[in-house]
Design an enzyme around this catalytic site. Structure first.
Site, short mmCIF file in Angstrom:
data_model
loop_
_atom_site.label_atom_id
_atom_site.label_comp_id
_atom_site.label_asym_id
_atom_site.label_seq_id
_atom_site.Cartn_x
_atom_site.Cartn_y
_atom_site.Cartn_z
N ASP A 242 0.83 -1.21 0.00
CA ASP A 242 0.00 0.00 0.00
C ASP A 242 0.86 1.26 0.00
O ASP A 242 0.62 2.20 -0.75
CB ASP A 242 -0.93 0.01 1.21
CG ASP A 242 -1.89 -1.17 1.22
OD1 ASP A 242 -2.04 -1.81 0.16
OD2 ASP A 242 -2.48 -1.43 2.27
N TYR A 295 -6.67 -10.24 9.24
CA TYR A 295 -5.37 -9.88 8.68
C TYR A 295 -4.21 -10.43 9.51
O TYR A 295 -3.32 -11.12 8.99
CB TYR A 295 -5.26 -8.36 8.57
CG TYR A 295 -4.08 -7.89 7.76
CD1 TYR A 295 -4.22 -7.52 6.42
CD2 TYR A 295 -2.81 -7.82 8.31
CE1 TYR A 295 -3.13 -7.10 5.68
CE2 TYR A 295 -1.72 -7.41 7.58
CZ TYR A 295 -1.89 -7.05 6.26
OH TYR A 295 -0.80 -6.64 5.53
#
Length: 545
Positions: A242, A295
């Site tokens: 990201d 996650y």
């Protein structure tokens, strides 16, 4: 290399967006932000830091296994107007003095209230020869409740501790005003964009982007690494995709980002007639709620599986080594240490290693349960409970009855192979100057890889959700060549590959079929489903004095 490039500091919006014409649609938003800063703080901002969100075209949950991914920056972004504060402000009346580095942070969205905070200077700490870095500064961040200012603080943390000793130099008091067009919890990486923009804002205000003679002190690769460390302050273990996409993206291409043997990025031109449409499922992926069973659990399952696989194929590894799947593949194939074997050899090695994943299944899987219990998992590693807990559990909070080592490994290796195939297809299209007919065939191939990725994310990695499954199915029925979730999953957005001349028709078909969209029109619809082109990476805009 892109990672070695300087962080751009621009003086006009035309430079930010590439031309005056491209900047025109954005000018009002930037001007409004600067005007609001002046209204609230009594002076013009010195800088505006910009960081875009990103859409991951393919390569989900493999960055922390150190495999390459293929994201692109989107046009939507986070902007932070900022300026150093040289005189006392309202902070005095609210109990926070103008101490070194104190911050008054506001957000244009009224639901986010003004926040005032100041870092605390730690007492001097002894440094041993083994200590790589001892932190001088501390900021309170509530990792159990991710408030908007937590990401601002996260960006600030690294700037404080990597650029200020706290003895010879202290940070300036700062005023900030934030606005954003990346939907939170959408899978388009609003959190990473916020951390990157915050990191840039504090670097810029404190004069840390360049030295006294104007030479850059931090390149794009350095900003990515600093932002990765900063985002971990909010309790999510990011693999770096990201941040890299937000910082390094090129407006003409997707990025092939690799993390082994070190961070690097290269442009990958996308076929000219392909358009990517992002669609928000309107299911918010709350990292606080999903981390334990989502996650963070996947990170642990992936690391433990890699360790077990490494030992099973004869790789020598220490008890406390956290080996990744990319490292396992490299050592299995005899890759020269510190070097990248190249895409073709990597794809071949992955294919050869896949049949060996059965070692990650439980001894008795006749009942169809492919997961293993905690005790089984520890036994499979050959580690003691104490060492296992220290290496894999002491730094993260997870929760599971069965750990799906095999399913996660199967996804990681096949997804890594799909990324290589997607990249190769794009490069072949660019090199051949494909005609319309051949272009369509290549786009169909890309779409097929995206569809396979969605199946793997849903069935093997279990990071999808019913709404994402439904939205990708609707997208294919509406004419998409391929559709998959993008981002961590468990909510957020899908990305669909659509023919350039079919975008408007595609969006209307999705609107008619996806129930949460049916009453949306105009700008409200554009907020949840929109076409995007690859955008430019993060930058700093310096306003005229």
């Amino acid at each position: 290399m892109i990672a070695e490039q300087d962080i751009p500091v621009y003086h006009t919006l035309a430079d930010v967006f590439g031309s005056a014409a491209a900047a025109l649609p954005h000018a009002k938003r930037w001007n409004d932000l600067a005007e609001q800063f002046e209204i609230r703080f009594g002076r013009k901002p010195t800088y505006i830091a910009r960081a875009p969100g990103r859409v991951n075209l393919i390569g989900e949950h493999i960055d922390y296994a150190l495999f390459g991914v293929l994201p692109a920056a989107i046009e939507r972004d986070i902007l932070i107007a900022c300026g150093a504060r040289s005189t006392p402000t309202i902070s005095h009346s609210q109990g926070v003095p103008d101490a070194p580095g104190s911050v008054v942070a506001e957000n244009l969205l009224p639901k986010y209230t003004r926040q005032i905070f100041a870092p605390a200077l730690r007492d001097p700490q002894p440094v041993s020869d083994q200590d790589a870095h001892v932190e001088s500064w501390h900021l309170d961040i509530n990792v159990k409740e991710l408030r908007w200012e937590s990401y601002v603080k996260a960006g600030y943390y690294g700037v404080l501790n990597y650029h200020f000793s706290g003895v010879e130099e202290s940070p300036s008091p700062v005023d900030l005003l934030v606005t954003g067009s990346v939907p939170a919890g959408s899978g388009l990486s609003s959190s990473a964009a916020m951390v990157v923009a915050s990191t840039l804002a504090f670097l810029a205000v404190n004069g840390k982007l360049a030295d006294s003679v104007g030479h850059s002190t931090l390149n794009k690769g350095g900003l990515v690494e600093l932002s990765m460390k900063n985002e971990k302050r909010v309790g999510v273990n990011s693999g770096g995709m990201d941040q890299a996409a937000s910082v390094m993206s090129d407006p003409s291409s997707a990025l092939y980002i690799t993390f082994f043997p070190s961070l690097s990025a290269s442009v990958v031109p996308v076929p000219a007639h392909a358009v990517f449409v992002c669609a928000n499922s309107l299911v918010v992926s709350d990292k606080v709620l999903t981390a334990k069973r989502g996650y963070n659990l996947r990170v642990v399952e992936t690391l433990v599986g890699a360790y077990i696989l490494a030992k099973s194929v004869g790789i020598q590894i220490g008890d406390k080594d956290k080996i990744t799947y990319r490292e396992v593949v490299g050592r299995f194939a005899g890759e020269t240490p510190g070097e990248d074997m190249g895409s073709d050899a990597l794809e071949k090695a992955i294919t050869e290693l896949e049949p060996k994943l059965d070692v990650l299944k439980p001894e008795n899987s006749e009942n169809g349960q492919l997961g293993v219990t905690m005790d089984e998992m520890i036994r499979m590693t050959g580690l003691t409970q104490e060492v296992f807990h220290e290496v894999y559990l002491s730094w993260v909070d997870i929760e599971a009855t069965y750990f799906q080592l095999y399913r996660r490994a199967k996804h990681v290796l096949t997804e890594a192979r799909r990324v290589l195939q997607f990249r190769r297809t794009c490069l072949e299209a660019a090199e051949s100057g494909a005609s319309d007919g051949k272009d369509v065939a290549l786009i169909r191939k890309l779409g097929s890889l995206m569809n396979d990725s969605q199946s793997s994310c849903s069935d093997l990695f279990e990071c999808s959700c019913p709404e994402l499954d439904e939205l990708t199915r609707i997208a294919r029925e509406a004419g998409a060549y391929g559709s998959r979730l993008t981002g961590a999953g468990w909510g957020g957005c899908t990305v669909s590959l659509v023919a350039e001349d079919k975008v408007s028709d595609f969006i209307q078909k999705v609107k008619a079929s996806y129930l949460p969209y049916k009453n949306l029109e105009g700008s409200a619809l554009n907020e949840v489903i929109f076409a995007t082109k690859p955008g430019s990476g993060a930058c700093v805009y310096k306003l005229d004095a």
